[in-house]
Design an enzyme around this catalytic site. Structure first.
Site, PDB file in Angstrom:
ATOM      1  N   HIS A 184       0.847  -1.204   0.000  1.00 23.72           N
ATOM      2  CA  HIS A 184       0.000   0.000   0.000  1.00 23.72           C
ATOM      3  C   HIS A 184       0.887   1.261   0.000  1.00 23.72           C
ATOM      4  O   HIS A 184       0.924   2.015   0.969  1.00 23.72           O
ATOM      5  CB  HIS A 184      -0.893  -0.032   1.241  1.00 23.72           C
ATOM      6  CG  HIS A 184      -2.081   0.871   1.192  1.00 23.72           C
ATOM      7  ND1 HIS A 184      -2.031   2.154   0.686  1.00 23.72           N
ATOM      8  CD2 HIS A 184      -3.366   0.670   1.592  1.00 23.72           C
ATOM      9  CE1 HIS A 184      -3.228   2.705   0.797  1.00 23.72           C
ATOM     10  NE2 HIS A 184      -4.061   1.834   1.342  1.00 23.72           N
ATOM     11  N   GLU A 288      -0.393   1.028  -5.859  1.00 25.69           N
ATOM     12  CA  GLU A 288      -0.236  -0.124  -4.987  1.00 25.69           C
ATOM     13  C   GLU A 288      -0.251  -1.424  -5.789  1.00 25.69           C
ATOM     14  O   GLU A 288      -1.282  -1.807  -6.336  1.00 25.69           O
ATOM     15  CB  GLU A 288      -1.355  -0.141  -3.954  1.00 25.69           C
ATOM     16  CG  GLU A 288      -1.591   1.215  -3.289  1.00 25.69           C
ATOM     17  CD  GLU A 288      -2.921   1.277  -2.569  1.00 25.69           C
ATOM     18  OE1 GLU A 288      -3.391   0.224  -2.097  1.00 25.69           O
ATOM     19  OE2 GLU A 288      -3.498   2.378  -2.483  1.00 25.69           O
TER      20      GLU A 288
END
Length: 314
Positions: A184, A288
């Site tokens: 992330h 991500e």
């Protein structure tokens, strides 16, 4: 990515000193033993918390390349807002009726204390730190919610102009399990209004701001002009973030299927309590790499691995 049949094993914690260095690079363990600092003679550095194995800083010549909220908790009380949190074994809210349904959003890897396994370096001038997580590292409540015999080895490699994160997932149990995994990454950018994301054209994406409906990307260069939360399926290995004609970052994934593009924008940050400053959305974009559009299935006595390299163009 196909699984490989071999007997997995989590390494024992290494005999890491508080500081080790060589002509290639150095590793320093904070006095409170809660973080690790990697550095190279070139001036590149990276800081990783043992809590969540979260990368909270990546610098090249004193220029910070990751966005981190000023209100982010770094003491283990909650997931870090910014840097590179690690999502495992579920992405987003856990679906009801699945083995992960009792877990928190984005799973437990980003909120668990990891073990420091050791360090390595190579002749090309990089330095790497490995972290491990297994059921023995989890509290009883979490183990009861996801009762699989698993092992995670997470590696962070610092090079002069890039940062690589890689995870190996091990199934040492007698039954298969399903999982999602995602890096992330909050990339720091000059201004969200001036950047574009390239490499996702013609792909199908799930738009979470439109109820999870599917659409086809029609833009060669994607501009962030409003709240953006998209899962691009079967994405190419390399995605570029540019400012005009100048590349800022190249995100290259290995063994991962999808790319999530996220920016909460001005309306979204009002709902995020640990987002500071509120104007910070202008200086970040999340690109991500992960495998989240569908479950990865890992058979007993098998391993799976995937990773991503973030290259900065300065």
């Amino acid at each position: 990515m196909a699984t490989q049949k071999r007997k997995p094993s989590i390494l024992d914690i290494g005999s890491a000193a508080s500081k080790e260095s060589s002509s290639h690079g150095s590793i320093q363990i904070a006095e409170d033993s809660q973080s690790v600092l990697l550095s190279l003679p070139s001036g590149a550095s990276a800081k990783v918390l043992l809590y969540g194995a979260t990368v909270v800083s990546w610098k090249i010549k004193d220029r910070e390349l990751l966005w981190l909220s000023e209100a982010s908790a770094l003491d283990g009380s909650k997931a870090v807002r910014g840097g590179i949190p690690l999502v495992f074994p579920v992405f987003g809210p856990p679906p009801a009726g699945t083995p992960v349904e009792s877990l928190p959003q984005h799973g437990f890897a980003r909120t668990s204390k990891w073990n420091l396994l050791g360090r390595a370096e190579d002749e090309e001038g990089s330095v790497r730190v490995d972290f491990g997580l297994s059921p023995d590292s989890l509290d009883g409540e979490t183990k009861a919610k996801w009762a699989y015999d698993f092992g995670l080895i997470y590696s962070v490699t610092l090079r002069e102009s890039s940062l690589e994160t890689k995870i190996v997932v091990q199934n040492s149990g007698s039954g298969a399990f399903d999982f999602n995994v995602l890096f992330h990454t909050y990339l720091r950018i000059p201004d969200v209004s001036t950047i574009g994301v390239q490499g996702l054209n013609s792909l199908t994406y799930r738009d979470k701001t439109l109820g999870g409906t599917e659409h086809q990307e029609s833009s060669e260069v994607i501009k962030i002009t409003s709240q953006t939360d998209r899962v691009y399926k079967s994405a190419p290995d390399a995605i570029t973030v540019s400012e005009g004609d100048k590349p800022l970052y190249t995100v290259t994934k290995t063994g991962l299927e999808d790319v999530v593009l996220w920016n909460p924008y001005s309306d979204g940050v009002e709902k995020i309590g640990d987002w500071q400053p509120k104007e910070g959305y202008k200086n970040m974009v999340c690109v991500e790499a992960g495998s989240v559009a569908q479950w990865q299935t890992l058979e007993p006595q098998s391993t799976w691995e995937g990773g991503v390299t973030h290259k900065a163009h300065l």
